[in-house]
Design an enzyme around this catalytic site. Sequence first.
Site, PDB file in Angstrom:
ATOM      1  N   THR A  27       0.786  -1.077  -0.032  1.00 16.59           N
ATOM      2  CA  THR A  27      -0.112  -0.066   0.004  1.00 16.59           C
ATOM      3  C   THR A  27       0.993   1.250   0.120  1.00 16.59           C
ATOM      4  O   THR A  27       1.931   1.452   0.975  1.00 16.59           O
ATOM      5  CB  THR A  27      -0.970   0.185   1.205  1.00 16.59           C
ATOM      6  OG1 THR A  27      -1.511  -1.304   1.398  1.00 16.59           O
ATOM      7  CG2 THR A  27      -1.894   1.054   1.318  1.00 16.59           C
ATOM      8  N   LYS A 142       4.321  -9.427   2.801  1.00 15.08           N
ATOM      9  CA  LYS A 142       3.035  -9.109   2.893  1.00 15.08           C
ATOM     10  C   LYS A 142       2.219  -9.786   2.145  1.00 15.08           C
ATOM     11  O   LYS A 142       1.898  -9.318   1.066  1.00 15.08           O
ATOM     12  CB  LYS A 142       3.131  -7.470   2.745  1.00 15.08           C
ATOM     13  CG  LYS A 142       1.750  -6.898   3.301  1.00 15.08           C
ATOM     14  CD  LYS A 142       2.061  -5.284   3.347  1.00 15.08           C
ATOM     15  CE  LYS A 142       0.763  -4.549   4.190  1.00 15.08           C
ATOM     16  NZ  LYS A 142       0.905  -3.235   4.185  1.00 15.08           N
ATOM     17  N   GLU A 175       4.385  -6.706  16.421  1.00 16.40           N
ATOM     18  CA  GLU A 175       3.789  -5.335  15.740  1.00 16.40           C
ATOM     19  C   GLU A 175       2.375  -4.983  16.164  1.00 16.40           C
ATOM     20  O   GLU A 175       1.958  -5.777  17.115  1.00 16.40           O
ATOM     21  CB  GLU A 175       3.743  -5.768  14.211  1.00 16.40           C
ATOM     22  CG  GLU A 175       2.729  -6.888  13.929  1.00 16.40           C
ATOM     23  CD  GLU A 175       3.088  -7.379  12.523  1.00 16.40           C
ATOM     24  OE1 GLU A 175       3.938  -6.972  11.864  1.00 16.40           O
ATOM     25  OE2 GLU A 175       2.134  -8.332  12.095  1.00 16.40           O
TER      26      GLU A 175
END
Length: 278
Positions: A27, A142, A175
């Site tokens: 993204t 990802k 995270e």
Amino acid sequence: MLINGIESTTIAADDRGLAYGDGLFSTIKVEHGVAQLWDYHLQRLQSGAQKLFFPEVDWSTLSDELHCLAKSLSGQRYAVIKVILTRGSGGRGYSIQGCHAPQRILSVHPYPDFYQQWQTQGLKVIQCQQQLAINRQLAGLKTLNRLEQVLIKHELESQQALEGVVCDNNGYVIEACGANIFIYMNNHWVTPKLDGCGVQGVKRRQIMELSALAGHPVREMQITTNDLLNAEAVCLSNALMGIVPVIAYQSHYYPESAFAHVKKLQTLVDKGGVQNDD
């Protein structure tokens, strides 16, 4: 939306990205028509494609499509482009044999304006109960398989929380739901090791590289929830939000001095690694 360079909103029903989450995504923040940190995004996509044994991707064409789409958004201060790569269509079953045509999917989205408010005012985070499974082959990537994050987001929404700390199966901090974590302790920044799970964020990479250039390298280490409680400051980062200070973890509030540590890190990154000691 562009699919393999053609405006469309449909993909084949037998696409492996749909069937198995067999793909990658990134993204990208677009600022005045320029894709930010695209080189980092592209390198992560390339590394992921290699680790997943993808067929050859036309990276040059993907970059051209990305930059052309970003340029079309030059009238907006900020925008978002999401890039998805799937292995393409395949038959029933897990085998990747016969999959030779990966799909490129680019879509445009509005930039979340609240990120700018977060950067200056910070946010509170909770401790999530959902954990991340350790898988060293997929660590750092990802991928399109985001079911863990779907469950984490559901947990956050059920608790009316904006973000939360997520640990692995061994109880180590990894995270947040949609961001990497940095904590300031013993006069330096540290961030979780991501060799078992978690996403190697492009903003995380930028922070680490610029900090090293400034003579203040970020240390990667195993971090516990107790470390979060004892930290002088905590912040989150991703490609869209930038660097966001954490003002509270659970019921523990960080001192006002925490903002100064985060602000210094924000300034270092904004200036491209130029250290200002004034």
